[in-house]
Scaffold this motif. Sequence first.
Motif, mmCIF file in Angstrom:
data_model
loop_
_atom_site.group_PDB
_atom_site.id
_atom_site.type_symbol
_atom_site.label_atom_id
_atom_site.label_comp_id
_atom_site.label_asym_id
_atom_site.label_seq_id
_atom_site.Cartn_x
_atom_site.Cartn_y
_atom_site.Cartn_z
ATOM 1 N N ARG A 1 -2.034 -8.123 2.869
ATOM 2 C CA ARG A 1 -2.342 -6.893 4.174
ATOM 3 C C ARG A 1 -1.415 -6.873 4.672
ATOM 4 O O ARG A 1 -0.872 -5.200 4.766
ATOM 5 C CB ARG A 1 -3.359 -7.459 4.865
ATOM 6 N N HIS A 2 0.190 -7.818 4.967
ATOM 7 C CA HIS A 2 1.265 -7.293 5.177
ATOM 8 C C HIS A 2 1.913 -5.937 4.136
ATOM 9 O O HIS A 2 2.421 -5.178 5.013
ATOM 10 C CB HIS A 2 2.075 -8.139 5.129
ATOM 11 N N ILE A 3 1.927 -5.586 3.154
ATOM 12 C CA ILE A 3 1.868 -4.655 2.517
ATOM 13 C C ILE A 3 0.992 -3.426 3.090
ATOM 14 O O ILE A 3 1.846 -2.252 2.823
ATOM 15 C CB ILE A 3 1.851 -4.665 1.308
ATOM 16 N N SER A 4 -0.661 -3.353 2.732
ATOM 17 C CA SER A 4 -1.163 -2.468 3.361
ATOM 18 C C SER A 4 -0.607 -2.059 4.911
ATOM 19 O O SER A 4 -0.826 -0.506 5.118
ATOM 20 C CB SER A 4 -2.551 -2.572 3.058
ATOM 21 N N GLU A 5 -0.164 -3.224 5.553
ATOM 22 C CA GLU A 5 -0.047 -2.580 6.648
ATOM 23 C C GLU A 5 1.183 -1.556 7.404
ATOM 24 O O GLU A 5 1.444 -1.199 8.471
ATOM 25 C CB GLU A 5 0.559 -3.593 8.189
ATOM 26 N N ALA A 6 1.809 -1.333 5.686
ATOM 27 C CA ALA A 6 3.493 -0.839 5.714
ATOM 28 C C ALA A 6 2.962 0.126 5.809
ATOM 29 O O ALA A 6 4.260 1.279 5.255
ATOM 30 C CB ALA A 6 4.858 -1.864 4.962
ATOM 31 N N LEU A 7 2.015 0.951 5.518
ATOM 32 C CA LEU A 7 1.388 2.133 4.613
ATOM 33 C C LEU A 7 0.053 2.961 5.847
ATOM 34 O O LEU A 7 -0.185 2.449 6.300
ATOM 35 C CB LEU A 7 0.728 1.445 3.199
ATOM 36 N N PRO A 8 -0.271 3.966 5.076
ATOM 37 C CA PRO A 8 -1.076 4.875 5.403
ATOM 38 C C PRO A 8 -2.045 4.437 5.412
ATOM 39 O O PRO A 8 -2.153 3.242 4.071
ATOM 40 C CB PRO A 8 -0.808 6.636 4.994
ATOM 41 N N LYS A 9 -3.001 4.158 6.607
ATOM 42 C CA LYS A 9 -4.694 2.835 5.895
ATOM 43 C C LYS A 9 -4.993 3.486 5.225
ATOM 44 O O LYS A 9 -6.312 2.805 4.702
ATOM 45 C CB LYS A 9 -4.903 3.472 7.467
ATOM 46 N N SER A 10 -4.789 4.628 4.681
ATOM 47 C CA SER A 10 -5.994 5.564 3.754
ATOM 48 C C SER A 10 -5.330 5.256 1.953
ATOM 49 O O SER A 10 -6.142 4.929 1.017
ATOM 50 C CB SER A 10 -5.957 7.079 3.827
ATOM 51 N N VAL A 11 -3.949 4.597 1.977
ATOM 52 C CA VAL A 11 -3.607 4.297 0.814
ATOM 53 C C VAL A 11 -4.269 2.679 0.030
ATOM 54 O O VAL A 11 -5.007 2.026 1.134
ATOM 55 C CB VAL A 11 -2.108 3.402 0.446
ATOM 56 N N ARG A 12 -4.709 2.954 -1.105
ATOM 57 C CA ARG A 12 -5.711 1.879 -1.601
ATOM 58 C C ARG A 12 -5.238 0.284 -1.956
ATOM 59 O O ARG A 12 -3.885 0.374 -2.539
ATOM 60 C CB ARG A 12 -6.402 2.681 -3.023
ATOM 61 N N SER A 13 -5.699 -0.299 -1.490
ATOM 62 C CA SER A 13 -5.020 -1.396 -1.508
ATOM 63 C C SER A 13 -6.259 -2.237 -2.261
ATOM 64 O O SER A 13 -7.694 -2.117 -2.407
ATOM 65 C CB SER A 13 -5.051 -2.443 -0.576
ATOM 66 N N VAL A 14 -5.781 -2.886 -3.584
ATOM 67 C CA VAL A 14 -6.690 -3.350 -4.317
ATOM 68 C C VAL A 14 -7.197 -5.450 -4.623
ATOM 69 O O VAL A 14 -5.767 -5.557 -4.822
ATOM 70 C CB VAL A 14 -6.893 -2.900 -6.482
#
Length: 334
Positions: free
Chosen positions: A282-295
């Motif tokens: 989730r720390h990868i996702s937190e570095a990105l705009p919230k709309s970026v899709r994480s699978v």
Amino acid sequence: MDEVEMESKANSVIKWNKNAKLIISDVDETIADLYVPAEPAMVEELSALLQEGKSLFFVTGQSIKSLQWRIVYQIPKELRKGILLGHCSGAEVWGHDNEGNLKDQPFYSVYETAMTQEQKDKWRDIIKQLVSEFQLEVYDTMPVDEFKMKTGDNPRAVMLEDRGPQITFEVVNGYDLTPEQTAQLETEIPESNGAYDLRIPIVERAQQLLDEAELPVTPRIAGVFAVDLAVKGVSKTTSVRHVLGDEKVLSSIGLTKNDVENPQHIEVWGDKFSTVRGGTDRHISEALPKSVRSVDFREENPEEFEPGYNIVVWQGKKHLHQGLLEYLKARHHS
């Protein structure tokens, strides 16, 4: 709302994002099983993505050597220029030259600038003290099945690896203990999420010793059964933000800042996004705009995800690295 976002919100079968230019991925149990090389079919799919001009950024708690022998060395050298390696939870980021060789120096390194040799040595002394105090039986890293064959269900048996910027205990048999097993250990272990986890007192004691020594190192629960001790302030967020903000790093893999400003051009792959169970992806996702899709290729509960982020659970027949392979193969038929 775009196509990828619409299908994500609907939690339907996840379709391939044809607009992706940069894929940021965890490694363990996402690309390959622990301490084994990626399967040939996975290497074939990753190579195909690179051949199509997409860039891959692997962000992992593993060492640079582990990334190389498990993944990179299996990919044709002429394609490796499109690969970035963020090892030891982002303590360093490395790239490849035009010939596919690892560059002489990392793009950045927190480890070399944050600690003196004396501090590094003291850190190793603390590791030895933890092993002694918790009466741990230390093994080199190996595939989990092989480790279990050697150690049975002994909760004190651990794999220990010094990765330089990060030192990791793999507490394979001690993260989900019964009350009976806990009583036999004679170590006070609090209940956590319905189980007893030996990692908790290890992390607490490690923090105490590191604070006393005034070392810039943070111990934390990671993965399914790991304890990572890493340079303070380093996380997967650190390395992702550094890459996205550095034109030099982006250009080395054929991208520009304009390419990564569009959330549709980035996709995240991982298997540990839960905020309850120590998910580090989730720390990868937190570095990105919230709309970026994480699978998420693990069957996790979406209610445990960070609110507001576009994290979706793969709904295929398989999960973990087999689920990612299923996802990649399906793109050829979409």
